[in-house]
Design a protein around this motif. Structure first.
Motif, PDB file in Angstrom:
ATOM      1  N   MET A  83       0.531 -19.050  56.641  1.00  0.00           N
ATOM      2  CA  MET A  83       0.555 -19.237  55.204  1.00  0.00           C
ATOM      3  C   MET A  83       1.841 -19.967  54.820  1.00  0.00           C
ATOM      4  N   ALA A  84       1.730 -20.978  53.987  1.00  0.00           N
ATOM      5  CA  ALA A  84       2.875 -21.776  53.576  1.00  0.00           C
ATOM      6  C   ALA A  84       3.752 -20.996  52.595  1.00  0.00           C
ATOM      7  N   GLU A  85       5.048 -21.201  52.703  1.00  0.00           N
ATOM      8  CA  GLU A  85       5.995 -20.549  51.796  1.00  0.00           C
ATOM      9  C   GLU A  85       5.991 -21.263  50.447  1.00  0.00           C
ATOM     10  N   THR A  86       6.069 -20.506  49.367  1.00  0.00           N
ATOM     11  CA  THR A  86       6.120 -21.079  48.024  1.00  0.00           C
ATOM     12  C   THR A  86       7.451 -21.795  47.832  1.00  0.00           C
ATOM     13  N   GLU A  87       7.400 -23.002  47.295  1.00  0.00           N
ATOM     14  CA  GLU A  87       8.625 -23.759  47.030  1.00  0.00           C
ATOM     15  C   GLU A  87       9.430 -23.065  45.933  1.00  0.00           C
ATOM     16  N   LYS A  88      10.745 -23.062  46.103  1.00  0.00           N
ATOM     17  CA  LYS A  88      11.646 -22.427  45.139  1.00  0.00           C
ATOM     18  C   LYS A  88      12.301 -23.485  44.260  1.00  0.00           C
ATOM     19  N   ILE A  89      12.429 -23.167  42.975  1.00  0.00           N
ATOM     20  CA  ILE A  89      13.093 -24.049  42.020  1.00  0.00           C
ATOM     21  C   ILE A  89      14.109 -23.226  41.242  1.00  0.00           C
ATOM     22  N   LEU A  90      15.302 -23.773  41.078  1.00  0.00           N
ATOM     23  CA  LEU A  90      16.357 -23.153  40.280  1.00  0.00           C
ATOM     24  C   LEU A  90      16.534 -23.957  39.003  1.00  0.00           C
ATOM     25  N   ILE A  91      16.527 -23.252  37.871  1.00  0.00           N
ATOM     26  CA  ILE A  91      16.771 -23.882  36.573  1.00  0.00           C
ATOM     27  C   ILE A  91      18.097 -23.344  36.042  1.00  0.00           C
ATOM     28  N   VAL A  92      19.016 -24.248  35.699  1.00  0.00           N
ATOM     29  CA  VAL A  92      20.319 -23.862  35.153  1.00  0.00           C
ATOM     30  C   VAL A  92      20.420 -24.431  33.745  1.00  0.00           C
ATOM     31  N   ASP A  93      20.440 -23.525  32.762  1.00  0.00           N
ATOM     32  CA  ASP A  93      20.489 -23.960  31.365  1.00  0.00           C
ATOM     33  C   ASP A  93      21.008 -22.802  30.515  1.00  0.00           C
ATOM     34  N   ASP A  94      21.812 -23.098  29.522  1.00  0.00           N
ATOM     35  CA  ASP A  94      22.356 -22.040  28.659  1.00  0.00           C
ATOM     36  C   ASP A  94      21.407 -21.666  27.517  1.00  0.00           C
ATOM     37  N   ASN A  95      20.321 -22.385  27.360  1.00  0.00           N
ATOM     38  CA  ASN A  95      19.354 -22.108  26.300  1.00  0.00           C
ATOM     39  C   ASN A  95      18.232 -21.218  26.843  1.00  0.00           C
ATOM     40  N   PRO A  96      18.146 -19.973  26.379  1.00  0.00           N
ATOM     41  CA  PRO A  96      17.129 -19.059  26.910  1.00  0.00           C
ATOM     42  C   PRO A  96      15.692 -19.520  26.660  1.00  0.00           C
ATOM     43  N   HIS A  97      15.471 -20.273  25.578  1.00  0.00           N
ATOM     44  CA  HIS A  97      14.126 -20.775  25.294  1.00  0.00           C
ATOM     45  C   HIS A  97      13.706 -21.826  26.317  1.00  0.00           C
ATOM     46  N   VAL A  98      14.630 -22.681  26.698  1.00  0.00           N
ATOM     47  CA  VAL A  98      14.348 -23.696  27.715  1.00  0.00           C
ATOM     48  C   VAL A  98      14.076 -23.018  29.051  1.00  0.00           C
ATOM     49  N   LEU A  99      14.909 -22.033  29.410  1.00  0.00           N
ATOM     50  CA  LEU A  99      14.704 -21.309  30.667  1.00  0.00           C
ATOM     51  C   LEU A  99      13.309 -20.682  30.713  1.00  0.00           C
ATOM     52  N   LYS A 100      12.915 -20.037  29.625  1.00  0.00           N
ATOM     53  CA  LYS A 100      11.619 -19.357  29.593  1.00  0.00           C
ATOM     54  C   LYS A 100      10.466 -20.357  29.665  1.00  0.00           C
ATOM     55  N   LEU A 101      10.537 -21.427  28.870  1.00  0.00           N
ATOM     56  CA  LEU A 101       9.469 -22.428  28.838  1.00  0.00           C
ATOM     57  C   LEU A 101       9.286 -23.088  30.204  1.00  0.00           C
ATOM     58  N   LEU A 102      10.382 -23.533  30.800  1.00  0.00           N
ATOM     59  CA  LEU A 102      10.282 -24.169  32.115  1.00  0.00           C
ATOM     60  C   LEU A 102       9.831 -23.184  33.182  1.00  0.00           C
ATOM     61  N   SER A 103      10.354 -21.963  33.125  1.00  0.00           N
ATOM     62  CA  SER A 103       9.969 -20.950  34.116  1.00  0.00           C
ATOM     63  C   SER A 103       8.473 -20.681  34.083  1.00  0.00           C
ATOM     64  N   ILE A 104       7.943 -20.456  32.894  1.00  0.00           N
ATOM     65  CA  ILE A 104       6.509 -20.166  32.762  1.00  0.00           C
ATOM     66  C   ILE A 104       5.676 -21.340  33.267  1.00  0.00           C
ATOM     67  N   SER A 105       6.049 -22.545  32.874  1.00  0.00           N
ATOM     68  CA  SER A 105       5.292 -23.740  33.281  1.00  0.00           C
ATOM     69  C   SER A 105       5.306 -23.919  34.793  1.00  0.00           C
ATOM     70  N   LEU A 106       6.469 -23.750  35.401  1.00  0.00           N
ATOM     71  CA  LEU A 106       6.584 -23.950  36.844  1.00  0.00           C
ATOM     72  C   LEU A 106       5.930 -22.824  37.630  1.00  0.00           C
ATOM     73  N   GLN A 107       6.010 -21.600  37.129  1.00  0.00           N
ATOM     74  CA  GLN A 107       5.336 -20.488  37.794  1.00  0.00           C
ATOM     75  C   GLN A 107       3.821 -20.671  37.765  1.00  0.00           C
ATOM     76  N   LYS A 108       3.296 -21.144  36.642  1.00  0.00           N
ATOM     77  CA  LYS A 108       1.860 -21.416  36.542  1.00  0.00           C
ATOM     78  C   LYS A 108       1.439 -22.512  37.519  1.00  0.00           C
ATOM     79  N   ALA A 109       2.360 -23.418  37.835  1.00  0.00           N
ATOM     80  CA  ALA A 109       2.082 -24.496  38.785  1.00  0.00           C
ATOM     81  C   ALA A 109       2.237 -24.025  40.229  1.00  0.00           C
ATOM     82  N   GLY A 110       2.637 -22.746  40.420  1.00  0.00           N
ATOM     83  CA  GLY A 110       2.700 -22.191  41.775  1.00  0.00           C
ATOM     84  C   GLY A 110       4.065 -22.123  42.413  1.00  0.00           C
TER      85      GLY A 110
END
Length: 74
Positions: A1-28
């Protein structure tokens, strides 16, 4: 089974962190977040992500300084 790719988001805006996190998690992706460059460097070293997305304008350690720290640590 392939390992899920990891992405780190660095941002001081909690709304940006949440929006990008949700979008990228939905993409796998496994997503990690940090609210500033210092925290980002710590998370980067712990998780070894395939990709880092960073804001440029952040308080304390900005995105440019963060990129320099990443470069020096590799």
């Amino acid at each position: 089974m392939a390992e899920t790719e990891k992405i780190l988001i660095v941002d001081d805006n909690p709304h940006v962190l949440k929006l990008l996190s949700i979008s990228l998690q939905k993409a796998g992706y496994e997503v990690f977040t940090a609210e500033n460059g210092d925290e980002g460097l710590k998370v980067l070293n712990e998780t070894k992500p395939a990709l880092v997305i960073s804001d440029v304008m952040m308080p304390h350690t900005d995105g440019i300084e963060f990129c320099w720290m990443v470069r020096e640590s590799s």
